[in-house]
Design a protein around this motif. Structure first.
Motif, PDB file in Angstrom:
ATOM      1  N   VAL A  83      49.714  33.570  48.360  1.00  0.00           N
ATOM      2  CA  VAL A  83      50.732  33.496  47.003  1.00  0.00           C
ATOM      3  C   VAL A  83      50.363  32.206  46.573  1.00  0.00           C
ATOM      4  CG1 VAL A  83      52.426  34.917  48.169  1.00  0.00           C
ATOM      5  CG2 VAL A  83      52.190  32.390  48.739  1.00  0.00           C
ATOM      6  N   PHE A  84      50.947  31.900  45.298  1.00  0.00           N
ATOM      7  CA  PHE A  84      50.504  30.674  44.467  1.00  0.00           C
ATOM      8  C   PHE A  84      51.220  29.487  44.909  1.00  0.00           C
ATOM      9  CE2 PHE A  84      50.100  33.251  40.202  1.00  0.00           C
ATOM     10  CZ  PHE A  84      48.898  34.150  40.892  1.00  0.00           C
ATOM     11  N   THR A  85      52.208  29.755  45.519  1.00  0.00           N
ATOM     12  CA  THR A  85      53.140  28.474  45.992  1.00  0.00           C
ATOM     13  C   THR A  85      53.559  28.974  47.505  1.00  0.00           C
ATOM     14  OG1 THR A  85      54.055  28.060  43.635  1.00  0.00           O
ATOM     15  CG2 THR A  85      55.267  27.163  45.669  1.00  0.00           C
ATOM     16  N   ASP A  86      53.076  28.373  48.561  1.00  0.00           N
ATOM     17  CA  ASP A  86      53.396  28.605  49.804  1.00  0.00           C
ATOM     18  C   ASP A  86      54.661  28.017  50.236  1.00  0.00           C
ATOM     19  OD1 ASP A  86      53.214  29.969  52.002  1.00  0.00           O
ATOM     20  OD2 ASP A  86      51.456  29.096  52.848  1.00  0.00           O
ATOM     21  N   LEU A  87      55.826  28.748  50.014  1.00  0.00           N
ATOM     22  CA  LEU A  87      56.891  27.894  50.505  1.00  0.00           C
ATOM     23  C   LEU A  87      57.796  29.173  50.774  1.00  0.00           C
ATOM     24  CD1 LEU A  87      57.756  25.070  47.691  1.00  0.00           C
ATOM     25  CD2 LEU A  87      57.139  24.851  50.002  1.00  0.00           C
ATOM     26  N   TYR A 128      58.688  32.590  45.880  1.00  0.00           N
ATOM     27  CA  TYR A 128      58.012  32.220  44.865  1.00  0.00           C
ATOM     28  C   TYR A 128      57.238  33.003  44.017  1.00  0.00           C
ATOM     29  CZ  TYR A 128      60.113  27.692  45.775  1.00  0.00           C
ATOM     30  OH  TYR A 128      60.996  26.556  45.772  1.00  0.00           O
ATOM     31  N   GLN A 129      56.271  33.890  44.611  1.00  0.00           N
ATOM     32  CA  GLN A 129      55.605  34.869  43.823  1.00  0.00           C
ATOM     33  C   GLN A 129      56.330  35.663  42.620  1.00  0.00           C
ATOM     34  OE1 GLN A 129      52.575  34.065  44.167  1.00  0.00           O
ATOM     35  NE2 GLN A 129      51.702  35.687  42.518  1.00  0.00           N
ATOM     36  N   TRP A 181      56.947  33.347  39.760  1.00  0.00           N
ATOM     37  CA  TRP A 181      55.635  33.276  39.243  1.00  0.00           C
ATOM     38  C   TRP A 181      55.574  34.376  38.230  1.00  0.00           C
ATOM     39  CZ3 TRP A 181      52.733  29.314  38.115  1.00  0.00           C
ATOM     40  CH2 TRP A 181      52.553  28.387  38.912  1.00  0.00           C
TER      41      TRP A 181
END
Ligand SMILES: Nc1ncnc2c1ncn2[C@@H]1O[C@H](COP(=O)(O)OP(=O)(O)OP(=O)(O)O)[C@@H](O)[C@H]1O
Ligand SMILES: [Mg+2]
Lengths: 243, 292
Positions: free
Chosen positions: B128-132, B144-145, B148
């Motif tokens: 995933v682009f943002t791993d939170l 978060y994906q 996005w």
């Protein structure tokens, strides 16, 4: 016969131009030329091949023969390259971009100079001076205008490219006599200012009033050439049409 | 019992996959407007977007943004290449629309099979682009994906609108779709516009593929199902209308999600095809009404 026109430099020379739609040949070996500064009319009945002639010059049909413009042979099927060489056609039915605004249509007419900048503004002012009615309608969608206004836009858009030869296919089609007169008057003025014009027109008397020379097309051939000064009456004209 | 949190969750998921369908649908429209061709290789662009990103991430260990950007550019160039070596020659020979559409289907198969040979048949994924951890609002968790996907889609829509409305080239492309002949008469290079439309559509497909691969997966054969969904989105939107296609994609995504919610996951495709049929019967000109 037409010694005066022969002395002019030929800028458009059409030689042995034939065009076909599928199996049917609609234009048979047509020769025609336009001299510097001339207004040449092409007359003829419905279905004679007048539109096919202009469309073939612009590379919109499958054709054979040669078309020379200012000593360059035009490509056979590359319409935008032909437009780039300085010839512009106002097609039958006008071909305006109906869903777009008048302003956008004019801008696309100046596509070759990037549709912006001082040169663009100057051309636009010139066109709007020629057709003041367009000025009030710059943000209107082109398709919502009257037929006459649409034809003015079609001519105006063509002029935005500052063509070195203007081809027109029946600009009077479907218009009231008054509007037709207005448009033809403007064309006459442009021609007097030096723009060479090849005008296809069924309304022969109107066209002959403007033209230096005229060709009659019937059944896909040039059937006669006319010197407008020799046409004094309908009978003269009928003679050229029918013999 | 009606579970509001689960229902909302379903809608969010439907919205996000709908955005993807919408982007693919826009790709169909852009090429269709420039050429009249329905490009069935559109799904291959989606697959390649994710796949090339995966390959760049795992072999060259590039950062995500670099790998994704290269993938988008490569796929856009591939779009131009397809236009040059497949579509244009047929076009110049006055091939019928039917032949050109079949040719794009052949391209789709060639790309699919080549990918199978090169990377195998195993599904691949990218991080995933943002791993939170997902954001929780009430009982709904939004990854978060998902943000996005929705965010990038909206930005792309805005950029496309600006491009088509405000730039000369965008206007010239619209002019080609309104009247190709009249466009050529203005000196607009119609064939270059066609190449550009392939580049644009391919890039949109690739972006869709990159966005969705982290939440799903990609494999040589994921292109076709997405192409079908994108195609339905385009029809629902009134074929040839990019923004209609985007709305169509969202409608389709939501309809599928609701069908899964109410009737079970087996009915996802039934829902998609039902949406298509309903539109074909009741509103053949699409969400936005009469097409050009
Ligand atoms: N797209 C086409 N497909 C097949 N035949 C065509 C096509 N366009 C024109 N023709 C035929 O070619 C011939 C010449 O047509 P063209 O349109 O050039 O005539 P025209 O002199 O412009 O007539 P009009 O004054 O009615 O505009 C006609 O017989 C017409 O039916
Ligand atoms: Mg005609």
């Amino acid at each position: 016969m037409m010694s005066e026109s022969r002395s002019r430099e030929k800028i458009l020379e059409i030689q042995a131009l034939s065009a076909r739609y599928g199996q049917i040949e609609a234009l048979h070996s047509v020769d025609l030329d336009v001299g510097e500064g001339e207004l040449v009319a092409v007359l003829g009945p419905n279905g004679a091949g007048k539109s096919t002639l202009l469309r073939s010059v612009m590379g919109l049909t499958s054709s054979t023969g040669t078309v020379r413009f200012r000593d360059k042979i035009l490509p056979r099927r590359d319409t935008s390259a032909i437009a780039r060489s300085g010839i512009v056609l106002v097609p039958e039915g006008r071909g305006i971009f109906g869903p777009m605004t008048v302003q956008e249509n004019l801008q696309l007419g100046a596509y070759l100079i990037g549709g912006r900048g001082a040169d663009f503004e100057r051309r636009r002012e010139k066109v709007l001076a020629l057709f003041p009615r367009l000025k009030e309608r710059l943000t209107q969608t082109a398709g919502s205008m009257s037929g006459g206004e649409q034809q003015m836009l079609a001519v105006g858009r063509a002029l935005m490219s500052e063509p070195r030869l203007l081809l027109l296919d029946e600009p009077s089609l479907g218009l009231a006599p008054k509007v037709t007169a207005e448009i033809l008057e403007t064309l006459g003025r442009l021609n007097r200012d030096g723009l060479p014009i090849l005008l296809v027109e069924q309304k022969a008397p109107l066209a002959l009033k403007l033209a230096n020379r005229a060709y009659v097309v019937s059944n896909g051939r040039i059937s006669a050439q006319i010197d407008p000064r020799e046409i004094k009456s309908h009978a003269d004209l009928a003679h050229h049409y029918f013999n | 019992m009606f579970d509001l949190a689960y229902f909302s969750q379903t809608l969010v998921n439907g919205l996000s996959v709908g955005c993807i369908y919408g982007l693919i649908g826009i790709g169909f429209c852009v090429i269709y407007n420039a050429s009249g061709i329905v490009n069935f290789a559109q799904g291959a662009f989606v697959m390649l977007g994710g796949m090339i990103t995966y390959v760049l991430l795992t072999t060259l260990h590039l950062p995500m943004i670099v790998a994704g950007s290269i993938a988008i550019i490569v796929v856009a160039l591939l779009g131009v290449l397809i236009e040059r070596i497949v579509v244009r020659p047929l076009w110049d020979r006055n091939a019928t629309m039917f032949v050109m559409i079949l040719a794009t289907l052949a391209v789709q198969i060639v790309i699919e099979r080549t990918t199978l040979i090169l990377v195998g048949d195993q599904p691949k994924s990218i991080p995933v682009f943002t791993d939170l951890p997902p954001i929780r609002i009430g009982g709904v968790s939004i990854g978060y994906q998902t943000l996005w996907i929705i965010g990038v889609s909206l930005v792309l829509i805005a950029l496309l609108a600006l491009f088509f409305q405000k730039t000369l080239v965008g206007r010239a492309m619209r002019a080609c779709s309104i009247n190709r002949e009249a466009a050529a008469l203005q000196g607009i290079p119609v064939s270059r516009m066609l190449a550009l439309s392939f580049a644009l559509s391919a890039a949109l497909g690739a972006i869709a593929g990159i966005l969705l691969t982290p939440t799903q997966f990609t494999a040589f054969n994921v292109g076709t199902p997405f192409a079908i969904s994108g195609f339905i989105a385009a029809i629902v939107g009134g074929f040839g209308r990019p923004f209609g296609a985007f709305l169509g994609g969202i409608a389709l995504g939501l309809a599928q999600a609701l069908a899964v919610f109410g009737l079970g996951s087996g009915l996802k495709n039934v829902a998609a095809l039902s949406v298509l049929l309903i539109f074909l019967f009741l509103r053949p000109s699409g969400i936005l009404g009469a097409a050009k």
